[in-house]
Write a protein that holds these residues in place. Sequence first.
Motif, PDB file in Angstrom:
ATOM      1  N   ARG A 190       0.840  -1.213   0.000  1.00  0.00           N
ATOM      2  CA  ARG A 190       0.000   0.000   0.000  1.00  0.00           C
ATOM      3  C   ARG A 190       0.871   1.258   0.000  1.00  0.00           C
ATOM      4  N   GLN A 191       1.980   1.231   0.736  1.00  0.00           N
ATOM      5  CA  GLN A 191       2.872   2.390   0.777  1.00  0.00           C
ATOM      6  C   GLN A 191       3.517   2.629  -0.589  1.00  0.00           C
ATOM      7  N   ILE A 192       3.873   1.539  -1.276  1.00  0.00           N
ATOM      8  CA  ILE A 192       4.471   1.660  -2.612  1.00  0.00           C
ATOM      9  C   ILE A 192       3.492   2.335  -3.573  1.00  0.00           C
ATOM     10  N   PHE A 193       2.227   1.918  -3.535  1.00  0.00           N
ATOM     11  CA  PHE A 193       1.211   2.538  -4.409  1.00  0.00           C
ATOM     12  C   PHE A 193       0.973   3.999  -4.010  1.00  0.00           C
ATOM     13  N   CYS A 196       3.763   6.093  -5.359  1.00  0.00           N
ATOM     14  CA  CYS A 196       3.614   6.269  -6.808  1.00  0.00           C
ATOM     15  C   CYS A 196       2.575   7.349  -7.094  1.00  0.00           C
ATOM     16  N   MET A 197       1.493   7.372  -6.325  1.00  0.00           N
ATOM     17  CA  MET A 197       0.465   8.405  -6.485  1.00  0.00           C
ATOM     18  C   MET A 197       1.011   9.795  -6.166  1.00  0.00           C
ATOM     19  N   GLU A 198       2.022   9.827  -5.314  1.00  0.00           N
ATOM     20  CA  GLU A 198       2.642  11.111  -4.967  1.00  0.00           C
ATOM     21  C   GLU A 198       3.671  11.556  -5.997  1.00  0.00           C
ATOM     22  N   GLY A 199       3.876  10.733  -7.022  1.00  0.00           N
ATOM     23  CA  GLY A 199       4.771  11.135  -8.101  1.00  0.00           C
ATOM     24  C   GLY A 199       6.137  10.493  -8.074  1.00  0.00           C
ATOM     25  N   TYR A 200       6.392   9.566  -7.149  1.00  0.00           N
ATOM     26  CA  TYR A 200       7.698   8.908  -7.076  1.00  0.00           C
ATOM     27  C   TYR A 200       7.748   7.744  -8.064  1.00  0.00           C
ATOM     28  N   VAL A 240      15.057  -3.268  -5.490  1.00  0.00           N
ATOM     29  CA  VAL A 240      15.484  -2.831  -6.825  1.00  0.00           C
ATOM     30  C   VAL A 240      14.273  -2.306  -7.587  1.00  0.00           C
ATOM     31  N   PRO A 241      14.477  -1.399  -8.542  1.00  0.00           N
ATOM     32  CA  PRO A 241      13.357  -0.797  -9.283  1.00  0.00           C
ATOM     33  C   PRO A 241      12.466  -1.820  -9.985  1.00  0.00           C
ATOM     34  N   ASP A 242      13.058  -2.908 -10.508  1.00  0.00           N
ATOM     35  CA  ASP A 242      12.240  -3.906 -11.213  1.00  0.00           C
ATOM     36  C   ASP A 242      11.216  -4.548 -10.285  1.00  0.00           C
ATOM     37  N   THR A 243      11.612  -4.770  -9.035  1.00  0.00           N
ATOM     38  CA  THR A 243      10.671  -5.345  -8.059  1.00  0.00           C
ATOM     39  C   THR A 243       9.507  -4.390  -7.821  1.00  0.00           C
ATOM     40  N   ILE A 244       9.816  -3.103  -7.697  1.00  0.00           N
ATOM     41  CA  ILE A 244       8.763  -2.084  -7.483  1.00  0.00           C
ATOM     42  C   ILE A 244       7.828  -2.044  -8.691  1.00  0.00           C
ATOM     43  N   SER A 245       8.401  -2.036  -9.896  1.00  0.00           N
ATOM     44  CA  SER A 245       7.573  -2.004 -11.115  1.00  0.00           C
ATOM     45  C   SER A 245       6.649  -3.202 -11.174  1.00  0.00           C
ATOM     46  N   GLY A 246       7.177  -4.383 -10.831  1.00  0.00           N
ATOM     47  CA  GLY A 246       6.356  -5.597 -10.842  1.00  0.00           C
ATOM     48  C   GLY A 246       5.193  -5.510  -9.876  1.00  0.00           C
ATOM     49  N   ILE A 247       5.433  -4.960  -8.692  1.00  0.00           N
ATOM     50  CA  ILE A 247       4.370  -4.804  -7.690  1.00  0.00           C
ATOM     51  C   ILE A 247       3.301  -3.840  -8.198  1.00  0.00           C
ATOM     52  N   LEU A 248       3.709  -2.741  -8.805  1.00  0.00           N
ATOM     53  CA  LEU A 248       2.764  -1.723  -9.279  1.00  0.00           C
ATOM     54  C   LEU A 248       1.897  -2.220 -10.440  1.00  0.00           C
ATOM     55  N   GLU A 249       2.307  -3.312 -11.087  1.00  0.00           N
ATOM     56  CA  GLU A 249       1.568  -3.810 -12.252  1.00  0.00           C
ATOM     57  C   GLU A 249       0.688  -5.019 -11.940  1.00  0.00           C
ATOM     58  N   LYS A 250       0.764  -5.569 -10.739  1.00  0.00           N
ATOM     59  CA  LYS A 250       0.066  -6.822 -10.433  1.00  0.00           C
ATOM     60  C   LYS A 250      -1.426  -6.609 -10.159  1.00  0.00           C
ATOM     61  N   THR A 286     -11.306 -13.255  -6.135  1.00  0.00           N
ATOM     62  CA  THR A 286     -11.031 -14.602  -5.629  1.00  0.00           C
ATOM     63  C   THR A 286     -10.361 -14.567  -4.253  1.00  0.00           C
ATOM     64  N   HIS A 287      -9.862 -13.403  -3.864  1.00  0.00           N
ATOM     65  CA  HIS A 287      -9.255 -13.238  -2.546  1.00  0.00           C
ATOM     66  C   HIS A 287      -9.384 -11.765  -2.146  1.00  0.00           C
ATOM     67  N   GLU A 288      -9.013 -11.448  -0.927  1.00  0.00           N
ATOM     68  CA  GLU A 288      -9.160 -10.072  -0.427  1.00  0.00           C
ATOM     69  C   GLU A 288      -8.224  -9.113  -1.166  1.00  0.00           C
ATOM     70  N   ALA A 289      -8.767  -7.963  -1.559  1.00  0.00           N
ATOM     71  CA  ALA A 289      -7.958  -6.962  -2.266  1.00  0.00           C
ATOM     72  C   ALA A 289      -7.073  -6.191  -1.286  1.00  0.00           C
ATOM     73  N   ILE A 290      -5.899  -5.800  -1.756  1.00  0.00           N
ATOM     74  CA  ILE A 290      -5.003  -4.936  -0.980  1.00  0.00           C
ATOM     75  C   ILE A 290      -5.088  -3.501  -1.492  1.00  0.00           C
ATOM     76  N   ILE A 291      -5.304  -3.340  -2.799  1.00  0.00           N
ATOM     77  CA  ILE A 291      -5.380  -2.017  -3.439  1.00  0.00           C
ATOM     78  C   ILE A 291      -6.762  -1.850  -4.070  1.00  0.00           C
ATOM     79  N   ASP A 292      -7.394  -0.681  -3.877  1.00  0.00           N
ATOM     80  CA  ASP A 292      -8.705  -0.447  -4.492  1.00  0.00           C
ATOM     81  C   ASP A 292      -8.543  -0.144  -5.984  1.00  0.00           C
ATOM     82  N   GLU A 293      -9.625  -0.352  -6.723  1.00  0.00           N
ATOM     83  CA  GLU A 293      -9.562  -0.248  -8.178  1.00  0.00           C
ATOM     84  C   GLU A 293      -9.229   1.164  -8.653  1.00  0.00           C
ATOM     85  N   ASP A 294      -9.754   2.184  -7.980  1.00  0.00           N
ATOM     86  CA  ASP A 294      -9.466   3.567  -8.373  1.00  0.00           C
ATOM     87  C   ASP A 294      -7.971   3.848  -8.305  1.00  0.00           C
ATOM     88  N   THR A 295      -7.354   3.470  -7.193  1.00  0.00           N
ATOM     89  CA  THR A 295      -5.913   3.700  -7.025  1.00  0.00           C
ATOM     90  C   THR A 295      -5.116   2.926  -8.069  1.00  0.00           C
TER      91      THR A 295
END
Length: 548
Positions: A190-193, A196-200, A240-250, A286-295
């Motif tokens: 959630r902090q990573i997302f 990203c919303m703050e522009g990082y 590493v940046p690739d790990t962050i990118s992967g999380i932001l796309e899942k 299929t399981h509990e969401a961590i990030i809402d759809e709008d975000t």
Amino acid sequence: MNRQSDKITAIYCRLSRDDELTGDSNSIVNQKAILNRYAKDQGFRNIQYFVDDGYSGANFNRPDWQRMIELVENDKVGIILAKDMSRIGRNYLEVGIYTEMLFPEHNVRFIAVNSGVDSANQQDNDFTPFLNIINEFYVKDSSKKVKASMKQKGESGEYLTTNPPYGYMKDPDNPKKHWIVDDEAAAVVRQIFAWCMEGYGPSQIAHKLKAAKVECPTVHWMKLGRNAPAKTPDDPYGWVPDTISGILEKQEYLGHTVNFKTRRLSYKSKKKLENPPDQWKIFENTHEAIIDEDTFTRVQELRKNKRRPTRTGKTNMFSGIVRCADCGEKLYYCTSKSFETRQDHFICSTSRKRGKDVCETHFIRAVMLEEGTLQHLRLVQLCIADYEDAFRKALGAKRSAEVKKDLAAKKRTLQKSENRLAELDKLFKRIYEDMVNGKLSEARFQMLSDDYEQEQEELRAKIEMLENEIQNQENHVENVDRFIRVAKKHLHLEKLTPDVLNDMVQAVYVHAPDTSSGQRIQDVDISYNYIGILPANLLYDIINGKAA
């Protein structure tokens, strides 16, 4: 004495998990007993055992096989014994490289006892390639069966991945078919997302996590006792940046199961290839969401418009958002070398690249853009905080109770129209049968069929219109509701931040300045997420009770 007798007689044994299913005949103990007895009967000496227990024959990256081959290459092995050709391997090309090239080059006699292969007998050698092909066919057939099983599981909505993504863990009550939230890791996601919303960007987020001494996923999984995909990293906080990118796309963080994201070229290759998104199979909720759809949706949009620092190292929250109102292209962010930001500005990329003849210069100072956008946001929030009903009405979105009533009436009309259409099909069939049976004249049939066809055409047009109206009304109301929810998160706004800007604004369109009056007047349109452009005069009309 034969010089080979001074060299090692290597007894090689291998057992994979698949082999275990066939019973005890292929067990390591059984292989050793057969080969040891054969070696003694033949008078072979200096016996050493090389055993790979639990390793597939589809590849040769096995510890004891590699240890034995190193001794072969150092000319320390005279004879290699195996129970059969499949114990050596099930890739006929690689098996052939060893048995037909490497072993002869180093004067190694190779014997596969149960396969009747002995490199000292040329007739045996001639048949060996066919045995290797048969052994490889076994792997290919097994791979096909596994692939079919995985396809069936994936299409039925079961998880195909062995381990859940970072942020989830297996449900102890149903470990194979359900994930639950891993609270510690989910907080990091959630902090990573949020960042990203703050522009990082991913690199900046990775630095922030490292500075905060947040353990990277591999270390976190190891602490939980889960099999990690890599060895323990030297730096436990080495994001590493690739790990962050992967999380932001899942999309899994939305609570969805996403299957068939990757594939393998063949059963011989371990390399994973990416499938295009249109080949993915997505099962929602299929399981509990961590990030809402709008975000999540907003983050994907922001990732398309990556913000890169200028040569001076400065960045701006409007980069990627501000565009030319005439050509639609992005405006470049230009800065001065000094820390003075008053002169930092945006300029049309088309005008800068292709000249003013193609598109007029659209220039605006960054500080003016920020101040103007902040004032417009405050105006929108005032309308929502104090004049929500008028705001909805001005946007053509009624209150939910009215909407439900209106939609219900339209859906009832739609159902009646669809029922009548189906009824006309039956009537048309009936009058056709009556005409064929002589109960109805051809002229009468033609008149009735023309009437029915005309009514059907009118009904089809009506059904299409109603379906579009219902869909558009549902979408519009939902979008207005979503925007109001987002805006209420940021009421009483004192300062414009990247988080607020990205949460509410989709794009800012800058017009060319008008200097005809002797003053520089420049219009800026702000397009908000979900609802589009809101002109300032409309907002003032809402506040003053003049909106239609």
